[in-house]
Scaffold this motif. Structure first.
Motif, short mmCIF file in Angstrom:
data_model
loop_
_atom_site.label_atom_id
_atom_site.label_comp_id
_atom_site.label_asym_id
_atom_site.label_seq_id
_atom_site.Cartn_x
_atom_site.Cartn_y
_atom_site.Cartn_z
N LYS A 1 -58.60 -19.20 -19.06
CA LYS A 1 -57.52 -19.96 -18.44
C LYS A 1 -56.71 -19.15 -17.43
O LYS A 1 -55.78 -19.65 -16.85
CB LYS A 1 -56.59 -20.48 -19.52
CG LYS A 1 -57.28 -21.39 -20.52
CD LYS A 1 -56.90 -22.79 -20.30
CE LYS A 1 -57.56 -23.66 -21.35
NZ LYS A 1 -57.92 -24.92 -20.89
N THR A 2 -57.05 -17.89 -17.22
CA THR A 2 -56.23 -17.03 -16.36
C THR A 2 -56.17 -17.52 -14.93
O THR A 2 -55.25 -17.19 -14.22
CB THR A 2 -56.75 -15.58 -16.36
OG1 THR A 2 -58.11 -15.58 -15.96
CG2 THR A 2 -56.59 -14.95 -17.71
N HIS A 3 -57.13 -18.28 -14.49
CA HIS A 3 -57.13 -18.74 -13.11
C HIS A 3 -56.69 -20.20 -12.95
O HIS A 3 -56.70 -20.73 -11.85
CB HIS A 3 -58.52 -18.54 -12.49
CG HIS A 3 -59.55 -19.52 -12.94
ND1 HIS A 3 -60.01 -19.58 -14.24
CD2 HIS A 3 -60.21 -20.48 -12.27
CE1 HIS A 3 -60.90 -20.54 -14.34
NE2 HIS A 3 -61.04 -21.10 -13.15
N GLN A 4 -56.24 -20.83 -14.02
CA GLN A 4 -55.84 -22.23 -13.95
C GLN A 4 -54.70 -22.45 -12.95
O GLN A 4 -54.68 -23.43 -12.24
CB GLN A 4 -55.44 -22.74 -15.34
CG GLN A 4 -55.23 -24.24 -15.38
CD GLN A 4 -56.47 -25.03 -14.99
OE1 GLN A 4 -57.59 -24.65 -15.31
NE2 GLN A 4 -56.27 -26.12 -14.28
N TRP A 5 -53.76 -21.51 -12.85
CA TRP A 5 -52.66 -21.64 -11.89
C TRP A 5 -53.19 -21.69 -10.46
O TRP A 5 -52.63 -22.38 -9.62
CB TRP A 5 -51.65 -20.50 -12.06
CG TRP A 5 -52.22 -19.14 -11.77
CD1 TRP A 5 -52.80 -18.30 -12.67
CD2 TRP A 5 -52.28 -18.48 -10.51
NE1 TRP A 5 -53.21 -17.15 -12.04
CE2 TRP A 5 -52.91 -17.24 -10.72
CE3 TRP A 5 -51.88 -18.82 -9.22
CZ2 TRP A 5 -53.15 -16.33 -9.68
CZ3 TRP A 5 -52.11 -17.91 -8.19
CH2 TRP A 5 -52.73 -16.69 -8.43
N MET A 6 -54.29 -20.98 -10.18
CA MET A 6 -54.86 -21.00 -8.84
C MET A 6 -55.50 -22.35 -8.55
O MET A 6 -55.36 -22.88 -7.45
CB MET A 6 -55.88 -19.87 -8.70
CG MET A 6 -56.61 -19.86 -7.36
SD MET A 6 -55.54 -19.98 -5.90
CE MET A 6 -54.37 -18.70 -6.20
N PHE B 1 -60.99 -15.13 -5.20
CA PHE B 1 -60.23 -14.58 -6.31
C PHE B 1 -61.23 -14.14 -7.37
O PHE B 1 -62.18 -14.85 -7.66
CB PHE B 1 -59.29 -15.63 -6.92
CG PHE B 1 -58.34 -16.19 -5.92
CD1 PHE B 1 -57.06 -15.67 -5.80
CD2 PHE B 1 -58.71 -17.24 -5.10
CE1 PHE B 1 -56.17 -16.19 -4.87
CE2 PHE B 1 -57.83 -17.76 -4.17
CZ PHE B 1 -56.56 -17.23 -4.05
N VAL B 2 -61.01 -12.95 -7.91
CA VAL B 2 -61.82 -12.47 -9.02
C VAL B 2 -60.85 -12.08 -10.12
O VAL B 2 -59.97 -11.24 -9.91
CB VAL B 2 -62.71 -11.28 -8.61
CG1 VAL B 2 -63.56 -10.85 -9.79
CG2 VAL B 2 -63.59 -11.65 -7.42
N PHE B 3 -60.99 -12.71 -11.28
CA PHE B 3 -60.07 -12.52 -12.40
C PHE B 3 -60.74 -11.74 -13.52
O PHE B 3 -61.84 -12.08 -13.94
CB PHE B 3 -59.62 -13.87 -12.96
CG PHE B 3 -58.87 -14.71 -11.98
CD1 PHE B 3 -57.48 -14.66 -11.94
CD2 PHE B 3 -59.53 -15.56 -11.10
CE1 PHE B 3 -56.77 -15.44 -11.04
CE2 PHE B 3 -58.82 -16.34 -10.20
CZ PHE B 3 -57.45 -16.28 -10.16
N SER B 4 -60.06 -10.69 -13.97
CA SER B 4 -60.48 -10.01 -15.19
C SER B 4 -59.54 -10.48 -16.29
O SER B 4 -58.69 -11.34 -16.05
CB SER B 4 -60.39 -8.49 -15.01
OG SER B 4 -59.04 -8.05 -15.08
N HIS B 5 -59.63 -9.91 -17.46
CA HIS B 5 -58.74 -10.33 -18.54
C HIS B 5 -57.34 -9.77 -18.38
O HIS B 5 -56.41 -10.24 -19.02
CB HIS B 5 -59.32 -9.96 -19.91
CG HIS B 5 -59.40 -8.49 -20.15
ND1 HIS B 5 -60.33 -7.69 -19.54
CD2 HIS B 5 -58.64 -7.68 -20.90
CE1 HIS B 5 -60.15 -6.44 -19.92
NE2 HIS B 5 -59.12 -6.40 -20.75
N THR B 6 -57.13 -8.80 -17.45
CA THR B 6 -55.79 -8.21 -17.28
C THR B 6 -55.22 -8.33 -15.88
O THR B 6 -54.03 -8.13 -15.69
CB THR B 6 -55.81 -6.72 -17.65
OG1 THR B 6 -56.76 -6.05 -16.81
CG2 THR B 6 -56.18 -6.51 -19.10
N SER B 7 -56.04 -8.61 -14.88
CA SER B 7 -55.54 -8.66 -13.51
C SER B 7 -56.48 -9.48 -12.62
O SER B 7 -57.46 -10.03 -13.11
CB SER B 7 -55.38 -7.24 -12.95
OG SER B 7 -56.63 -6.59 -12.93
#
Length: 90
Positions: free
Chosen positions: A5-10, A51-57
């Motif tokens: 879900k880390t990229h849901q805001w994008m 955008f490339v998302f890891s679990h921390t950044s």
């Protein structure tokens, strides 16, 4: 994957005119990109937002194209982004 879900805001914040929206998981990273046609100072240009998302950044990259034929090269750049683990000693 824990950070799904880390990229849901994008997804929610991207421009309404975005097209060719793409998202995939690869090597424990989420790759997300979309394209736009933009205008500034009466000049039209194509763009690719990656955008490339890891679990921390995450990494964000905007590529502006003079020619539509450069899209394939721009997409290769986005698809080959990776994170390295750097440890700083204090």
């Amino acid at each position: 994957m824990k950070h799904k879900k880390t990229h849901q805001w994008m997804v929610e914040a991207q421009a309404a005119e975005a097209f060719d929206v793409f998202s995939t998981d690869k090597n424990e990273l989420i790759f997300y990109h979309y394209r736009l046609f933009e205008e500034t100072n009466n000049y039209n240009f194509a763009s690719l937002y990656c955008f490339v998302f890891s679990h921390t950044s995450y990494i964000q990259l905007g590529i502006y194209l003079d020619e539509e034929t450069s899209f394939t090269e721009a997409q290769k750049i986005c698809d080959n982004i990776y994170f390295t683990r750097i440890q700083y000693l204090h």
